[in-house]
Design an enzyme around this catalytic site. Structure first.
Site, PDB file in Angstrom:
ATOM      1  CG  HIS A  22      -9.151  -3.456   3.049  1.00 38.57           C
ATOM      2  ND1 HIS A  22      -8.522  -3.635   1.840  1.00 38.57           N
ATOM      3  CD2 HIS A  22      -8.154  -3.519   3.968  1.00 38.57           C
ATOM      4  CE1 HIS A  22      -7.225  -3.817   2.025  1.00 38.57           C
ATOM      5  NE2 HIS A  22      -6.981  -3.753   3.315  1.00 38.57           N
ATOM      6  CD  GLU A  66     -12.383   8.132  23.687  1.00 36.81           C
ATOM      7  OE1 GLU A  66     -12.473   6.906  23.651  1.00 36.81           O
ATOM      8  OE2 GLU A  66     -11.355   8.725  24.021  1.00 36.81           O
ATOM      9  CG  HIS A 121      -4.184  -0.150   5.908  1.00 40.52           C
ATOM     10  ND1 HIS A 121      -5.548   0.011   5.878  1.00 40.52           N
ATOM     11  CD2 HIS A 121      -3.945  -1.355   5.335  1.00 40.52           C
ATOM     12  CE1 HIS A 121      -6.105  -1.052   5.316  1.00 40.52           C
ATOM     13  NE2 HIS A 121      -5.153  -1.901   4.978  1.00 40.52           N
ATOM     14  CG  HIS A 170      -6.804  -5.482   7.898  1.00 43.65           C
ATOM     15  ND1 HIS A 170      -6.239  -6.588   7.281  1.00 43.65           N
ATOM     16  CD2 HIS A 170      -6.594  -4.448   7.058  1.00 43.65           C
ATOM     17  CE1 HIS A 170      -5.707  -6.226   6.116  1.00 43.65           C
ATOM     18  NE2 HIS A 170      -5.898  -4.939   5.961  1.00 43.65           N
ATOM     19  CD  GLU A 219      -2.907  -1.301   0.217  1.00 43.99           C
ATOM     20  OE1 GLU A 219      -2.921  -0.441  -0.681  1.00 43.99           O
ATOM     21  OE2 GLU A 219      -3.681  -2.281   0.252  1.00 43.99           O
TER      22      GLU A 219
END
Ligand code: 2HA
Ligand code: ZN
Length: 275
Positions: free
Chosen positions: A212, A171, A141, A143, A117
Site C-alpha cells: 500500500h 545516508e 501518507h 504511495h 485515513e
C-alpha cells in the site's frame, strides 16, 4: 490577504504539490495532516467559517489531542489539485474537548470531509506527540512505488526492511537510525489499521503499509517530506540493484560500516537490527 497567504498554509500546499511531482499520489492516493501551533491557529482564525460543521465522531480517541487543530487533505481529493484550489481540497478541523470527534472550521468549500485515513493520522499524531515531547507535527501518507514493490519480495518485518533500506544508501542510517516499522496488509481507512499503525509509530517515525504505501512523521514539512523521499530513494536503489543484477548482489554496506557511519555522525542505530 487570504488564508492561503499565511506561511503554514503555503508550506502545507507546497508539500502536496511536491508529493504529486514525485509521482506518489495517483488519483486520490495519499494524505497529509499537520497539527497546528497555537499562533498559527490564531493567524488562520479570522478566515474560519461563521458556523463550523457538525461534530463527527472518529471511532478513536486521544487525550493529548483534545482541542487541537489540524490541516488535512480531503477524503477523495487529489494532491494534484491542492495547489490549484486549496479551498476545495484541504480543510482545517478542530478536535472536540473529549478528543474523539472533529468538525470542519475552514475549507472543503464544495463539500467533503477530512481524509479517509484521519483515524490513522490522529492516533499517529497522538503517539508521536507523546514520543517526541510534543515536537512531532506532521503525519504524511504516500504511495511510493519502489517501497511498495519491496513489500512483495521481502519478509514483512521491521528488521528486514530497515536493514535493506540502511544498506541501500549511505545516508539512510543517519536519516532514520531508529529504522522503520512494518504493518502487514490490512483494509485501509478504519480503526484496526489505525491502531496497528500507531502501535508501530510508538517505536518508529515511519511505518510501511504492506502492498500500500508508507506513513512518515516529523516535526515539520521539510523533515517529514525528506524522510519519505529518502526511504523511497533507498527503495528505488534496492529495486534497481536487484533488477539489474538479476537478484545477485556483489557487495553492500556491511554491518560494521553501518556502525562506523553511526559513530561518526553521532546517531544511535537500533542495535538489534545489526548482525
Ligand atoms: O486517500 O491513500 O489509504 C487514499 C489513500 C487511502
Ligand atoms: Zn493510501
Amino acid at each position: 490577504m487570504a488564508i492561503t497567504d499565511i506561511e503554514v498554509m503555503q508550506n502545507y500546499i507546497r508539500m502536496c504539490g511536491d508529493g504529486w511531482d514525485q509521482g506518489w499520489h495517483e488519483r486520490n492516493g495519499g494524505n497529509l495532516t499537520y497539527r497546528m501551533r497555537p499562533e498559527e491557529v490564531e493567524q488562520c482564525r479570522p478566515y474560519f467559517k461563521d458556523s463550523p460543521g457538525e461534530w463527527v465522531e472518529m471511532g478513536v480517541q486521544a487525550d493529548n489531542l483534545r482541542g487541537e487543530f489540524f490541516i488535512s487533505t480531503g477524503s477523495g481529493k487529489y494532491f494534484r489539485n491542492v495547489p490549484l484550489a486549496p479551498q476545495d481540497n484541504i480543510c482545517i478541523v478542530e478536535i472536540n474537548a473529549a478528543g474523539d470527534a472533529w468538525r470542519i472550521v475552514w475549507g472543503l468549500e464544495k463539500g467533503g470531509c477530512p481524509t479517509s485515513e484521519f483515524p490513522s493520522h490522529f492516533l499517529n499524531h497522538s503517539v508521536r506527540k507523546e514520543a517526541t515531547g510534543g515536537a512531532c507535527r506532521v503525519i504524511y501518507h504516500a504511495h511510493p512505488a519502489n517501497l511498495i514493490a519491496m513489500t512483495y519480495i521481502l519478509p514483512l518485518t521491521a528488521r528486514d526492511f530497515t536493514r535493506a533500506l540502511w544498506k541501500s544508501a549511505t545516508e539512510c542510517p543517519v536519516v532514520f537510525p531508529g529504522g522503520v516499522g512494518v504493518v502487514p496488509w490490512m483494509v485501509p481507512g478504519g480503526r484496526d489499521i489505525a491502531l496497528a499503525t500507531s502501535e508501530r509509530m510508538k517505536e518508529y517515525d515511519a511505518a510501511v503499509w504492506a502492498h500500500h504505501g508508507l506513513f512518515a512523521s516529523g516535526p515539520d514539512f521539510d523533515t517529514t517530506f525528506g524522510l519519505m523521499h529518502t526511504i523511497e530513494k533507498a527503495a528505488q536503489i534496492y529495486i534497481l540493484a536487484l533488477s539489474a543484477g538479476q537478484g545477485k548482489i556483489l557487495q553492500t554496506i556491511e554491518d560494521d560500516q553501518l556502525r562506523a557511519i553511526a559513530k561518526d555522525f553521532g546517531v544511535t542505530l537500533r542495535e538489534e537490527f545489526l548482525d
